[in-house]
Write a protein that holds these residues in place. Structure first.
Motif, PDB file in Angstrom:
ATOM      1  N   UNK A 118       9.738   9.131  -6.490  1.00 18.23           N
ATOM      2  CA  UNK A 118      10.347   8.311  -5.455  1.00 18.23           C
ATOM      3  C   UNK A 118      10.929   9.233  -4.397  1.00 18.23           C
ATOM      4  N   UNK A 119      10.453   9.098  -3.173  1.00 22.97           N
ATOM      5  CA  UNK A 119      10.993   9.900  -2.080  1.00 22.97           C
ATOM      6  C   UNK A 119      12.415   9.434  -1.786  1.00 22.97           C
ATOM      7  N   UNK A 120      13.377  10.345  -1.822  1.00 19.64           N
ATOM      8  CA  UNK A 120      14.761   9.930  -1.586  1.00 19.64           C
ATOM      9  C   UNK A 120      15.025   9.455  -0.154  1.00 19.64           C
ATOM     10  N   UNK A 121      14.139   9.783   0.765  1.00 19.08           N
ATOM     11  CA  UNK A 121      14.336   9.405   2.169  1.00 19.08           C
ATOM     12  C   UNK A 121      13.741   8.051   2.520  1.00 19.08           C
ATOM     13  N   UNK A 122      13.046   7.421   1.573  1.00 20.31           N
ATOM     14  CA  UNK A 122      12.351   6.164   1.855  1.00 20.31           C
ATOM     15  C   UNK A 122      12.768   5.106   0.847  1.00 20.31           C
ATOM     16  N   UNK A 123      13.088   3.918   1.341  1.00 21.72           N
ATOM     17  CA  UNK A 123      13.422   2.812   0.454  1.00 21.72           C
ATOM     18  C   UNK A 123      12.212   2.433  -0.386  1.00 21.72           C
ATOM     19  N   UNK A 124      12.469   1.945  -1.601  1.00 18.58           N
ATOM     20  CA  UNK A 124      11.375   1.477  -2.455  1.00 18.58           C
ATOM     21  C   UNK A 124      10.792   0.158  -1.956  1.00 18.58           C
ATOM     22  N   UNK A 125      11.589  -0.597  -1.241  1.00 24.43           N
ATOM     23  CA  UNK A 125      11.127  -1.881  -0.725  1.00 24.43           C
ATOM     24  C   UNK A 125      10.800  -1.713   0.750  1.00 24.43           C
ATOM     25  N   UNK A 126       9.613  -2.186   1.117  1.00 24.94           N
ATOM     26  CA  UNK A 126       9.228  -2.069   2.512  1.00 24.94           C
ATOM     27  C   UNK A 126       7.764  -2.372   2.739  1.00 24.94           C
ATOM     28  N   UNK A 127       7.275  -1.879   3.847  1.00 24.09           N
ATOM     29  CA  UNK A 127       5.903  -2.090   4.298  1.00 24.09           C
ATOM     30  C   UNK A 127       5.149  -0.770   4.097  1.00 24.09           C
ATOM     31  N   UNK A 128       4.084  -0.783   3.299  1.00 27.56           N
ATOM     32  CA  UNK A 128       3.363   0.422   2.930  1.00 27.56           C
ATOM     33  C   UNK A 128       1.857   0.244   3.112  1.00 27.56           C
ATOM     34  N   UNK A 129       1.174   1.367   3.205  1.00 23.81           N
ATOM     35  CA  UNK A 129      -0.261   1.397   2.962  1.00 23.81           C
ATOM     36  C   UNK A 129      -0.389   1.894   1.527  1.00 23.81           C
ATOM     37  N   UNK A 130      -1.144   1.168   0.719  1.00 24.32           N
ATOM     38  CA  UNK A 130      -1.288   1.462  -0.703  1.00 24.32           C
ATOM     39  C   UNK A 130      -2.659   2.086  -0.935  1.00 24.32           C
ATOM     40  N   UNK A 131      -2.670   3.340  -1.399  1.00 21.06           N
ATOM     41  CA  UNK A 131      -3.905   4.053  -1.713  1.00 21.06           C
ATOM     42  C   UNK A 131      -4.035   4.107  -3.233  1.00 21.06           C
ATOM     43  N   UNK A 132      -5.079   3.492  -3.774  1.00 23.53           N
ATOM     44  CA  UNK A 132      -5.258   3.408  -5.219  1.00 23.53           C
ATOM     45  C   UNK A 132      -6.517   4.166  -5.629  1.00 23.53           C
ATOM     46  N   UNK A 133      -6.373   5.067  -6.592  1.00 23.96           N
ATOM     47  CA  UNK A 133      -7.529   5.703  -7.222  1.00 23.96           C
ATOM     48  C   UNK A 133      -7.528   5.219  -8.667  1.00 23.96           C
ATOM     49  N   UNK A 134      -8.601   4.532  -9.033  1.00 24.30           N
ATOM     50  CA  UNK A 134      -8.732   3.917 -10.360  1.00 24.30           C
ATOM     51  C   UNK A 134      -9.937   4.515 -11.074  1.00 24.30           C
ATOM     52  N   UNK A 135      -9.786   4.744 -12.389  1.00 26.28           N
ATOM     53  CA  UNK A 135     -10.945   5.160 -13.182  1.00 26.28           C
ATOM     54  C   UNK A 135     -10.898   4.489 -14.547  1.00 26.28           C
ATOM     55  N   UNK A 136     -12.040   4.511 -15.223  1.00 24.43           N
ATOM     56  CA  UNK A 136     -12.132   3.913 -16.552  1.00 24.43           C
ATOM     57  C   UNK A 136     -12.241   4.990 -17.636  1.00 24.43           C
ATOM     58  N   UNK A 137     -11.586   6.118 -17.408  1.00 21.93           N
ATOM     59  CA  UNK A 137     -11.602   7.226 -18.366  1.00 21.93           C
ATOM     60  C   UNK A 137     -10.598   7.049 -19.485  1.00 21.93           C
ATOM     61  N   UNK A 166      -3.730   5.665 -10.146  1.00 18.60           N
ATOM     62  CA  UNK A 166      -2.767   6.545  -9.498  1.00 18.60           C
ATOM     63  C   UNK A 166      -2.633   5.995  -8.084  1.00 18.60           C
ATOM     64  N   UNK A 167      -1.404   5.650  -7.708  1.00 17.45           N
ATOM     65  CA  UNK A 167      -1.191   4.919  -6.458  1.00 17.45           C
ATOM     66  C   UNK A 167      -0.185   5.653  -5.575  1.00 17.45           C
ATOM     67  N   UNK A 168      -0.612   5.940  -4.355  1.00 16.71           N
ATOM     68  CA  UNK A 168       0.264   6.511  -3.317  1.00 16.71           C
ATOM     69  C   UNK A 168       0.700   5.375  -2.414  1.00 16.71           C
ATOM     70  N   UNK A 169       1.990   5.261  -2.189  1.00 17.93           N
ATOM     71  CA  UNK A 169       2.542   4.280  -1.266  1.00 17.93           C
ATOM     72  C   UNK A 169       3.026   5.024  -0.034  1.00 17.93           C
ATOM     73  N   UNK A 170       2.332   4.829   1.072  1.00 14.19           N
ATOM     74  CA  UNK A 170       2.653   5.513   2.322  1.00 14.19           C
ATOM     75  C   UNK A 170       3.431   4.540   3.210  1.00 14.19           C
ATOM     76  N   UNK A 171       4.685   4.867   3.560  1.00 19.43           N
ATOM     77  CA  UNK A 171       5.484   3.924   4.346  1.00 19.43           C
ATOM     78  C   UNK A 171       4.943   3.762   5.770  1.00 19.43           C
ATOM     79  N   UNK A 172       4.956   2.542   6.254  1.00 19.26           N
ATOM     80  CA  UNK A 172       4.568   2.284   7.629  1.00 19.26           C
ATOM     81  C   UNK A 172       5.728   2.504   8.580  1.00 19.26           C
ATOM     82  N   UNK A 173       6.927   2.326   8.094  1.00 15.80           N
ATOM     83  CA  UNK A 173       8.115   2.591   8.910  1.00 15.80           C
ATOM     84  C   UNK A 173       9.099   3.365   8.046  1.00 15.80           C
ATOM     85  N   UNK A 174       9.907   4.150   8.694  1.00 15.45           N
ATOM     86  CA  UNK A 174      10.921   4.915   7.983  1.00 15.45           C
ATOM     87  C   UNK A 174      12.290   4.356   8.296  1.00 15.45           C
TER      88      UNK A 174
END
Length: 130
Positions: free
Chosen positions: A50-69, A121-129
């Motif tokens: 959790x990035x300390x500079x960004x709230x957990x609640x907000x508007x994000x772009x969600x990048x998901x990498x999924x595998x069946x391993x 594995x999911x990266x949440x990239x904030x749209x606003x700070x």
């Protein structure tokens, strides 16, 4: 600084790295690796970073990498894999440590949901700070 904090080469290398790692752990014949990008508004669930500079609640772009391993081993906390040299491979790794550095730079969050046959594995990239 307000607005969208992006450095495209970091996002690109992070996603390629995650997809390559996933491709190494899936079955050669039936293995699947998927990458998805969606909008996400809400609270990031169970972050391992959790990035300390960004709230957990907000508007994000969600990048998901999924595998069946095989998924991450259950004998250690997922957060341990974010440390330099810790990996599911015998020879150690740089992988999720690098992903954590990308999240720090982009002020994003990281979640991992892993079980045999379904790892995200999911990266949440904030749209606003804040």
């Amino acid at each position: 600084r307000d607005g969208f904090n992006t450095f495209m080469p970091l996002l690109y290398t992070a996603l390629i790295h995650l997809a390559n790692n996933s491709s190494r752990v899936v079955d050669k014949e039936r293995g699947k690796v998927n990458v998805a990008v969606t909008n996400f508004f809400g609270e990031v669930p169970n972050p391992v970073y959790q990035c300390p500079e960004t709230l957990l609640k907000g508007d994000f772009i969600k990048f998901v990498v999924n595998d069946n391993g095989l998924g991450f081993t259950q004998d250690r906390p997922l957060k341990d894999f974010l440390n330099l040299g810790v990996s599911t491979k015998k020879d150690g790794g740089f992988g999720l440590y690098y992903i954590t550095l990308v999240c720090k730079f982009l002020r994003g969050h990281l979640t991992i949901d892993s079980k045999h046959g379904d790892t995200n594995v999911i990266l949440y990239h904030p749209l606003t700070l804040r």
